[in-house]
Design a protein around this motif. Structure first.
Motif, PDB file in Angstrom:
ATOM      1  N   VAL A 196       0.836  -1.212   0.000  1.00 17.66           N
ATOM      2  CA  VAL A 196       0.000   0.000   0.000  1.00 17.66           C
ATOM      3  C   VAL A 196       0.867   1.256   0.000  1.00 17.66           C
ATOM      4  CG1 VAL A 196      -1.619   1.360   1.378  1.00 17.66           C
ATOM      5  CG2 VAL A 196      -2.026  -1.081   1.036  1.00 17.66           C
ATOM      6  N   SER A 197       1.935   1.254   0.779  1.00 16.97           N
ATOM      7  CA  SER A 197       2.827   2.419   0.842  1.00 16.97           C
ATOM      8  C   SER A 197       3.473   2.705  -0.502  1.00 16.97           C
ATOM      9  CB  SER A 197       3.924   2.182   1.898  1.00 16.97           C
ATOM     10  OG  SER A 197       3.355   2.070   3.187  1.00 16.97           O
ATOM     11  N   ILE A 198       3.947   1.622  -1.170  1.00 17.58           N
ATOM     12  CA  ILE A 198       4.559   1.781  -2.489  1.00 17.58           C
ATOM     13  C   ILE A 198       3.520   2.276  -3.504  1.00 17.58           C
ATOM     14  CG2 ILE A 198       5.626   0.546  -4.418  1.00 17.58           C
ATOM     15  CD1 ILE A 198       6.893  -1.324  -2.293  1.00 17.58           C
ATOM     16  N   SER A 199       2.336   1.661  -3.486  1.00 16.46           N
ATOM     17  CA  SER A 199       1.271   2.045  -4.414  1.00 16.46           C
ATOM     18  C   SER A 199       0.820   3.482  -4.170  1.00 16.46           C
ATOM     19  CB  SER A 199       0.068   1.100  -4.268  1.00 16.46           C
ATOM     20  OG  SER A 199       0.441  -0.233  -4.537  1.00 16.46           O
ATOM     21  N   ARG A 200       0.755   3.839  -2.905  1.00 14.05           N
ATOM     22  CA  ARG A 200       0.323   5.193  -2.525  1.00 14.05           C
ATOM     23  C   ARG A 200       1.249   6.248  -3.107  1.00 14.05           C
ATOM     24  NH1 ARG A 200      -0.369   6.799   3.849  1.00 14.05           N
ATOM     25  NH2 ARG A 200      -0.895   9.010   3.616  1.00 14.05           N
TER      26      ARG A 200
END
Length: 364
Positions: free
Chosen positions: A5-9
């Motif tokens: 999620v952090s990378i995608s965000r």
């Protein structure tokens, strides 16, 4: 999941902001692209064409704002749902455009980066995957700052986006990515190098051979076959080299004067892609400006796609003492994002370019 999620965000947020800001730098250009999508030949929604500019501004502002919301963690559920709906719509649009070969460039990154329809569709599919990660891991999206600071950043993103849109519409794009920007030579932009890549086209020849329809594929040569010719279809396999400047010409009646005017020194070109829709406040400034330019030794011409009757009406209405010449409407919309817009050319090189609001800033 938390790390995904952090990378995608970060990836989705930054990409949406960059893509949005590039289009926000030139919302008029994006509105022309939307008009192309709304046309009868593509989505058959011509009733939306008059609202293309308004839709353009709202879409790109929303794109930038969603990117900011995602990065700062403001209203995660609303942000992720909005991103998902937007990317599903754009994925459908780019697939439709690519599959039916309707629009050659989606306009995703304006004039800064040209993507083919299939490249645009692939880009949207990749984004869709990242946004689905955000959708299923929305609980991991937390605000970066306190509630007050997060809200302030969210509000500032709205204010800045709308201000930038207004600014470039009242003047010109902050960054000009087109082949007519200051410093570029139009004549050079029209040239095709001798070693330029040629287009690859397949020809599908249909013959009646012994009572049966047979299709023979070639690279253009007529096939040697015993049978009755029925029809031929073609398909572009690979685009050839396209010069930066296309469809630009300066014509009067049946005479092509392009090279003549692109060889002129001290040439002022007043561009109005449509004299009928030319902004009145801008038209009223042309008389005094053109008179002063002529007095100082400049050659002044107008470029428009409008017909002869409209040319004469405008010249008489505003008492203009220069001639309007004919040019392709799409080319003129690309030359300058204003109606009217003013350029100074010196042997085809763009020396100055202004919106009619800034006509006083053009130095003679």
């Amino acid at each position: 999941m938390k790390y995904l999620v952090s990378i995608s965000r970060i990836f989705v947020g930054v990409l949406f902001i960059i893509s949005g800001l590039i289009k926000l730098n030139d919302p008029l250009g994006f509105s022309y692209k939307l008009q192309e999508y709304f046309s009868v030949e593509v989505l058959n929604m011509p009733f939306l064409e008059p609202y293309a500019l308004m839709i353009s501004v709202l879409v790109v502002v929303f794109e930038v704002v969603l990117g900011v919301f995602l990065l700062i963690g403001y209203k995660p559920k609303f942000t992720v749902w909005s991103l998902l709906i937007m990317i599903v719509f754009f994925t459908f649009l780019t697939f439709y455009s690519a599959y039916f070969d309707k629009v050659k460039d989606c306009g995703c990154f304006g004039d800064a980066l040209k993507l083919t329809p299939w490249e645009s569709f692939t880009k949207d599919l990749v984004l869709l995957v990242f946004i689905l990660v955000l959708f299923f891991g929305v609980k991991h999206i937390k605000p970066v700052f306190s509630t007050l600071i997060t809200t302030v950043f969210a509000l500032l993103s709205f204010v800045f986006s709308f201000w930038l849109a207004y600014h470039v519409l009242m003047h010109l794009p902050v960054v000009d990515f087109r082949a007519y920007k200051i410093g570029k030579n139009i004549a050079e932009g029209m040239r095709i190098p001798e070693d330029a890549a040629k287009p690859v086209v397949e020809y599908y020849w249909k013959f009646n051979i012994n009572g049966e329809e047979t299709v023979i594929t070639t690279d253009g040569s007529y096939p040697t076959v015993e049978g009755d010719f029925l029809s031929v279809d073609t398909k572009m396999i690979k685009e050839g080299y396209q010069p930066p400047v296309v469809d630009f010409s300066i014509e009067f009646v049946d005479e092509d004067l392009t090279q003549q005017f692109l060889s002129e020194e001290n040439l002022i070109v007043i561009v109005s892609y449509s004299l009928k829709s030319m902004e009145k406040a801008g038209a009223q400034k042309l008389k005094a400006f053109s008179d002063e330019a002529i007095k100082k030794g400049y050659k002044v011409i107008g470029l428009t796609s409008s017909g002869e009757d409209e040319k004469q009406r405008i010249k008489k209405l505003y008492k203009l003492n220069f001639e309007f010449y004919l040019c392709d409407e799409k080319a003129l919309k690309t030359v300058v994002r204003a109606n009217p817009g003013i350029l100074e050319l010196d042997k085809g090189t763009v020396k100055q370019k202004v919106h009619w609001n800034d006509i006083d800033k053009l130095k003679l």
